[in-house]
Design an enzyme around this catalytic site. Structure first.
Site, PDB file in Angstrom:
ATOM      1  N   ASP A   1     -55.550  13.014  50.903  1.00  0.00           N
ATOM      2  CA  ASP A   1     -55.608  11.583  50.589  1.00  0.00           C
ATOM      3  C   ASP A   1     -55.004  11.409  49.209  1.00  0.00           C
ATOM      4  OD1 ASP A   1     -57.816  12.349  48.862  1.00  0.00           O
ATOM      5  OD2 ASP A   1     -59.204  11.939  50.484  1.00  0.00           O
TER       6      ASP A   1
ATOM      7  N   GLU B   1     -56.986  18.266  53.747  1.00  0.00           N
ATOM      8  CA  GLU B   1     -57.824  17.095  53.443  1.00  0.00           C
ATOM      9  C   GLU B   1     -57.039  16.063  52.629  1.00  0.00           C
ATOM     10  OE1 GLU B   1     -61.690  18.108  51.825  1.00  0.00           O
ATOM     11  OE2 GLU B   1     -61.727  20.030  52.879  1.00  0.00           O
TER      12      GLU B   1
ATOM     13  N   ASN C   1     -60.640  27.598  52.016  1.00  0.00           N
ATOM     14  CA  ASN C   1     -60.232  26.214  51.759  1.00  0.00           C
ATOM     15  C   ASN C   1     -60.705  25.797  50.374  1.00  0.00           C
ATOM     16  OD1 ASN C   1     -59.131  23.678  52.903  1.00  0.00           O
ATOM     17  ND2 ASN C   1     -61.226  22.913  52.727  1.00  0.00           N
TER      18      ASN C   1
ATOM     19  N   HIS D   1     -56.490  16.464  47.594  1.00  0.00           N
ATOM     20  CA  HIS D   1     -57.040  15.164  47.187  1.00  0.00           C
ATOM     21  C   HIS D   1     -56.278  14.762  45.924  1.00  0.00           C
ATOM     22  CE1 HIS D   1     -60.163  15.357  50.179  1.00  0.00           C
ATOM     23  NE2 HIS D   1     -60.606  16.515  49.715  1.00  0.00           N
TER      24      HIS D   1
ATOM     25  N   GLU E   1     -64.406  26.079  48.817  1.00  0.00           N
ATOM     26  CA  GLU E   1     -64.583  25.765  47.395  1.00  0.00           C
ATOM     27  C   GLU E   1     -65.366  26.850  46.649  1.00  0.00           C
ATOM     28  OE1 GLU E   1     -66.149  21.783  47.198  1.00  0.00           O
ATOM     29  OE2 GLU E   1     -64.481  20.973  48.373  1.00  0.00           O
TER      30      GLU E   1
END
Length: 404
Positions: free
Chosen positions: A271, A269, A205, A241, A164
């Protein structure tokens, strides 16, 4: 083992033990030599040489079905928090390896690939690190990377080296790393990582990079420049996400343009959240969105796999950060599979079977001997090269002795 032989053994065992009813699950793994965890979602992925992983908290493995799902559904794991700086080195030079080692040991026992997450991040980094001078901070970064990666050298396949580092508008995030060390800190982190473990694949990432936009383009330009300059970088992680009904239409194209630079890509990651409570329509949309996300990866040769960020809605991070939203994972709070499970399987090119109304049920045609038993099986999961069945064996009541 053939099902005929399996049934023969079950009948013999049930008769010998005088058992009234026995239920067993049999796993037919996708291919010889695959890991012990190569069933479920991981088994589908292994058929194409990829992985499906999950984020794991080792403190929850005894909650409900958490440990069983972790061990049997995935062929990759990522430590949700146990390998972040604040967990590993809360004080200068004082390392706490317990939780991280627990993740490693369980994964290795199951033959699961491990993704390391994460070495350099502005969040979950202790205050003592943030208070260092520029010279001290650079050395602390290199020392931390070296110590952690050396401990797990040759055991962790992929590392999220820097996490990030960009804002949504494509500018560098003005974290303490950026403010004190400038643009060079990312390249320095990757060089230190390569020196610490030359065999690990090194990833950058980030989130909100799933579409072609200002942020993903900034990372694209960074990777392009690193490749030209000889800075070691092997992959790009897309956190994904997402929100239901908002999977980017250019997700696959975005992954492909990074792959065309000569690096691997992965959804790291995943979701897909919704406004809660969930209902049938939202769950159906979520199923379709999981399918789209997996399919985007599976359409790109250099996409190595997908990590779902957690096992159960019970422990998802979403409600704490986005009040009124949640239900983002593949298992609900009671560890029941949601339609998103079938969507994930379909996105990998597998055959969904778990949440449809049609099941395959077959009763054996063999006539069991007196005092024997009957067996019924049904297919509960299926993938390319393998399947999972549930077998119910019912033994007849044992006969009493002669003269009674």
């Amino acid at each position: 083992m053939s099902f005929r032989k399996f049934f023969d053994r079950r009948w013999a065992a049930a008769t010998a033990l005088g058992v009234a009813t026995t239920t067993a699950a049999v796993l037919a793994v996708a291919a010889p030599g695959t890991s012990a965890a190569a069933s479920g979602l991981g088994g589908v992925a292994e058929a194409s040489g990829r992985y499906v992983g999950t984020a794991v908290d080792p403190n929850r493995v005894n909650d409900g079905s958490y440990g069983t799902i972790l061990d049997t559904e995935f062929n990759s794991v990522t430590a949700e928090n146990a390998m972040k700086w604040d967990a590993l080195q809360p004080s200068p030079g004082q390392y706490n390896w317990g939780a991280a080692d627990a993740v490693m040991q369980r994964a290795e026992a199951n033959g699961q690939l491990v993704r390391g997450h994460t070495l350099v991040w502005h969040s979950q980094t202790p205050q003592w690190v943030q208070n260092l001078s520029a010279t001290q901070l650079r050395q602390a970064m290199v020392d931390h990377i070296t110590t952690v990666m050396t401990r797990y050298r040759g055991r962790i396949a992929h590392w999220d080296v820097v996490n990030e580092a960009f804002e949504d508008n494509g500018s560098r995030r003005q974290s303490f790393w950026q403010q004190k060390l400038g643009d060079s800190y990312i390249a320095d982190a990757f060089r230190a990582a390569r020196a610490a473990d030359p065999t690990a694949k090194l990833y950058i990432n980030d989130y909100s990079t799933d579409a072609i936009n200002a942020k993903s383009t900034a990372i694209y330009n960074l990777v392009r420049d690193f490749k030209a300059q000889g800075v070691p970088i092997d992959g790009v992680g897309f956190q994904a996400h997402l929100i239901i009904n908002q999977v980017p239409g250019d997700f696959r194209q975005n992954l492909q343009r990074f792959a065309d630079l000569g690096v691997d890509v992965a959804i790291t990651e995943l979701d897909i959240r919704m406004n809660t409570p969930a209902d049938a329509q939202k769950l159906a949309t979520q199923k379709a969105d999981y399918q789209k996300s997996f399919a985007a990866c599976w359409a790109v040769t250099r996409c190595k796999g997908v990590t779902i960020w957690g096992i159960t809605d019970k422990f998802s991070w979403i409600p704490d950060v986005f009040p009124g939203q949640g239900a983002a994972l593949v298992w609900d709070a009671n560890y029941q599979r949601k339609p998103a499970y079938d969507g994930s399987v379909a996105g990998m090119g597998g055959t969904p079977t778990t949440t449809t109304t049609t099941t395959t049920t077959t009763t054996t045609t063999d006539t069991p001997p007196p005092g024997g038993c009957t067996a019924v099986y049904r297919v509960v999961n299926q993938w390319s090269g393998g399947f999972q069945v549930e077998v119910r064996v019912t033994a007849a009541r044992a006969r009493s002795g002669a003269g009674r």
